[in-house]
Design a protein around this motif. Structure first.
Motif: not given
Length: 224
Positions: A133, A135, A143-144, A148, A152
């Protein structure tokens, strides 16, 4: 690894996620019912204990049965295969329940796959997600869901899937062999192996989501 056996492992994962997703809120409600005044953090700790206990108990029960006198190797392997789906279901329910307590609502199958595989793979799962990712930082579970892109995410799951097959496909055979052991020893090996996997998953879930929220936000509930 994308052969037939590997794909079956991923199919079982999707089946487990599909079966357990509708039960997530019921699982949290059951945990809260034990202590109506419990904070999100206390409920998460309770979920962790229930998960470790359930997964350990499943492994010990199958290990003991598979190692009992008169049980053939084919039967022992079949028992372990059945337990594998049960273990996936327990792990999916745990991972998605923790996400829900954190207020991370995952209504997309691809993201549920990432959460469950990332947590079950422990530290390697976290590293893979961060690398693909591109990140950095803590709490990849949030975050997922929030940041994202779908394209991705598919790349992440492709890499996670290969690692997942290696860990829970090929290496599962080592645990199966351990359970086909003299009576009494199989239960110890089976329970111990599952306990180790559960503890790693618990640690990974804490890395994925960080500290528990102070207030309840599930289904519109807010703590007073």
């Amino acid at each position: 690894m994308t052969d037939g056996a590997g794909q079956r492992v991923l199919d079982l994962l999707d089946k487990a996620i599909g079966l357990q997703t509708p039960l997530v809120r019921k699982n949290i409600t059951r945990a809260r019912r034990r202590n109506p005044e419990a904070t999100p953090e206390q409920v998460i700790r309770n979920l962790e204990k229930m998960y470790v206990s359930a997964l350990t108990g499943t492994g010990a029960a199958v290990g003991g049965t598979a190692a009992a006198p008169g049980v053939g190797t084919a039967v022992a392997v079949a028992l372990s295969a059945g337990e594998f789906l049960g273990s996936l279901e327990l792990s999916a329910l745990f991972a998605l329940s923790v996400a829900e307590v954190h207020g991370v609502n995952i209504d997309d199958l691809e993201r549920r796959r990432t959460i469950v595989m990332g947590i079950m793979l422990g530290g390697s799962g976290s590293a893979t997600i961060g690398k693909v990712a591109e990140r950095t930082g803590q709490h990849w579970g949030r975050q997922v869901v929030a940041k994202v892109p779908a394209a991705t995410l598919k790349q992440i799951n492709k890499v996670l899937g290969k690692h997942f097959i290696t860990k829970y496909g090929t290496k599962q055979g080592i645990i199966v062999l351990g359970r086909v052991a003299p009576f009494g020893i199989g239960a110890v090996i089976g329970g111990g192996a599952n306990a180790a996997l559960a503890v790693l998953a618990v640690k990974a879930s804490r890395r994925a989501f960080g500290p528990a929220p102070e207030k309840w936000t599930i289904a519109g509930e807010l703590a007073s």
